[in-house]
Design a protein around this motif. Structure first.
Motif, PDB file in Angstrom:
ATOM      1  N   UNK A  91       0.858  -1.185   0.000  1.00 52.75           N
ATOM      2  CA  UNK A  91       0.000   0.000   0.000  1.00 52.75           C
ATOM      3  C   UNK A  91       0.895   1.236   0.000  1.00 52.75           C
ATOM      4  N   UNK A  92       0.292   2.399   0.001  1.00 53.32           N
ATOM      5  CA  UNK A  92       1.063   3.643  -0.080  1.00 53.32           C
ATOM      6  C   UNK A  92       2.114   3.716   1.024  1.00 53.32           C
ATOM      7  N   UNK A  93       3.327   4.103   0.650  1.00 52.28           N
ATOM      8  CA  UNK A  93       4.438   4.189   1.589  1.00 52.28           C
ATOM      9  C   UNK A  93       5.103   5.554   1.487  1.00 52.28           C
ATOM     10  N   UNK A  94       5.793   5.930   2.552  1.00 49.46           N
ATOM     11  CA  UNK A  94       6.590   7.148   2.562  1.00 49.46           C
ATOM     12  C   UNK A  94       7.927   6.865   3.204  1.00 49.46           C
ATOM     13  N   UNK A  95       8.973   7.457   2.668  1.00 48.38           N
ATOM     14  CA  UNK A  95      10.323   7.220   3.155  1.00 48.38           C
ATOM     15  C   UNK A  95      11.083   8.538   3.153  1.00 48.38           C
ATOM     16  N   UNK A  96      11.840   8.789   4.208  1.00 49.44           N
ATOM     17  CA  UNK A  96      12.720   9.953   4.228  1.00 49.44           C
ATOM     18  C   UNK A  96      14.041   9.574   4.861  1.00 49.44           C
ATOM     19  N   UNK A 139      12.454  13.562  10.020  1.00 48.19           N
ATOM     20  CA  UNK A 139      12.277  12.433   9.102  1.00 48.19           C
ATOM     21  C   UNK A 139      10.904  11.789   9.264  1.00 48.19           C
ATOM     22  N   UNK A 140      10.401  11.753  10.497  1.00 48.71           N
ATOM     23  CA  UNK A 140       9.050  11.211  10.710  1.00 48.71           C
ATOM     24  C   UNK A 140       8.016  12.036   9.960  1.00 48.71           C
ATOM     25  N   UNK A 141       8.098  13.354  10.082  1.00 48.08           N
ATOM     26  CA  UNK A 141       7.138  14.226   9.392  1.00 48.08           C
ATOM     27  C   UNK A 141       7.247  14.071   7.874  1.00 48.08           C
ATOM     28  N   UNK A 142       8.471  14.025   7.371  1.00 48.92           N
ATOM     29  CA  UNK A 142       8.666  13.863   5.917  1.00 48.92           C
ATOM     30  C   UNK A 142       8.094  12.536   5.441  1.00 48.92           C
ATOM     31  N   UNK A 143       8.371  11.449   6.170  1.00 44.04           N
ATOM     32  CA  UNK A 143       7.883  10.142   5.744  1.00 44.04           C
ATOM     33  C   UNK A 143       6.356  10.093   5.743  1.00 44.04           C
ATOM     34  N   UNK A 144       5.742  10.684   6.765  1.00 48.16           N
ATOM     35  CA  UNK A 144       4.281  10.682   6.849  1.00 48.16           C
ATOM     36  C   UNK A 144       3.668  11.497   5.719  1.00 48.16           C
ATOM     37  N   UNK A 145       4.195  12.685   5.480  1.00 48.02           N
ATOM     38  CA  UNK A 145       3.614  13.523   4.430  1.00 48.02           C
ATOM     39  C   UNK A 145       3.826  12.893   3.055  1.00 48.02           C
ATOM     40  N   UNK A 146       4.947  12.203   2.861  1.00 41.90           N
ATOM     41  CA  UNK A 146       5.179  11.526   1.582  1.00 41.90           C
ATOM     42  C   UNK A 146       4.285  10.301   1.443  1.00 41.90           C
ATOM     43  N   UNK A 147       4.016   9.613   2.550  1.00 42.47           N
ATOM     44  CA  UNK A 147       3.103   8.472   2.495  1.00 42.47           C
ATOM     45  C   UNK A 147       1.709   8.934   2.073  1.00 42.47           C
ATOM     46  N   UNK A 148       1.341  10.136   2.505  1.00 39.30           N
ATOM     47  CA  UNK A 148       0.035  10.696   2.151  1.00 39.30           C
ATOM     48  C   UNK A 148       0.014  11.315   0.757  1.00 39.30           C
TER      49      UNK A 148
END
Length: 201
Positions: A91-96, A139-148
């Motif tokens: 499913x949709x993922x985000x990584x930073x 990095x947590x914020x970046x990963x979450x926003x990229x996942x969205x």
């Protein structure tokens, strides 16, 4: 599959031989010129290697510019300094990723980007651990926003809780590889032993 993570060196991954082996001519032709080119190519070579997809086709662009392709699992690419990472998921993922390095005025960035609760927590930490904590929050914020499927400009609106650093119904994990912090966000939990499947160092 759930999740697969790869981490690699930009210079090695953007080598002409690897580019020709793993990327289609159409994708190579779409690469930007200048300083951005090696990073761009490296991320896509690493994606092709992780997905085991030789002659990776030209990628489509989703909302807010997030690359995607119907023949591939969900994926996200991130780079920092001389390294790049790719996360695959069902499913949709985000990584930073961020190289753990000094940063000027990081408290000012935190005050602008994070909730008052997170900023106060960071500000009240002992000085010697503030910067590593800042990078974990960032990095947590970046990963979450990229996942969205969002952009960095949406970080201040995330309102992430200190306890989980991710929204309800999402899962987040941090890893450290070669002095680089990696945050991964997805819709299902990460296994306790989650680590990169592939490292090109």
């Amino acid at each position: 599959m759930d999740y697969r993570l790869a981490f690699g060196d930009v210079a090695r991954l953007s080598d002409d031989a690897l580019v020709k082996c793993w990327l289609s001519p159409e994708l190579v032709a779409a690469a930007p010129a200048g300083n951005r080119r090696p990073v761009w190519l490296a991320g896509r070579v690493l994606l092709a290697m992780l997905a085991e997809k030789k002659a990776l086709p030209l990628l489509e662009t989703g909302p807010n510019g997030k690359p995607q392709h119907p023949e591939l699992p969900h994926f996200n690419i991130s780079n920092s300094a001389t390294s790049v990472a790719v996360l695959l998921g069902d499913n949709a993922v985000g990584c930073d990723i961020e190289l753990l390095r000094p940063r000027k005025r990081y408290l000012a960035v935190a005050q602008h980007s994070f909730t008052p609760e997170l900023y106060r927590w960071l500000e009240n930490l002992p000085t010697d651990i503030q910067l590593p904590a800042f990078w974990k929050l960032w990095t947590a914020h970046e990963a979450v926003v990229k996942q969205q499927g969002g952009t960095v400009w949406q970080i201040p609106a995330l309102n992430l809780p200190l306890e989980t650093l991710c929204p309800p119904g999402r899962h987040l994990i941090h890893l450290c590889v070669h002095n680089t912090l990696i945050a991964c966000c997805g819709e299902v939990s990460f296994p306790d032993d989650f680590s990169p499947t592939l490292i090109i160092a």
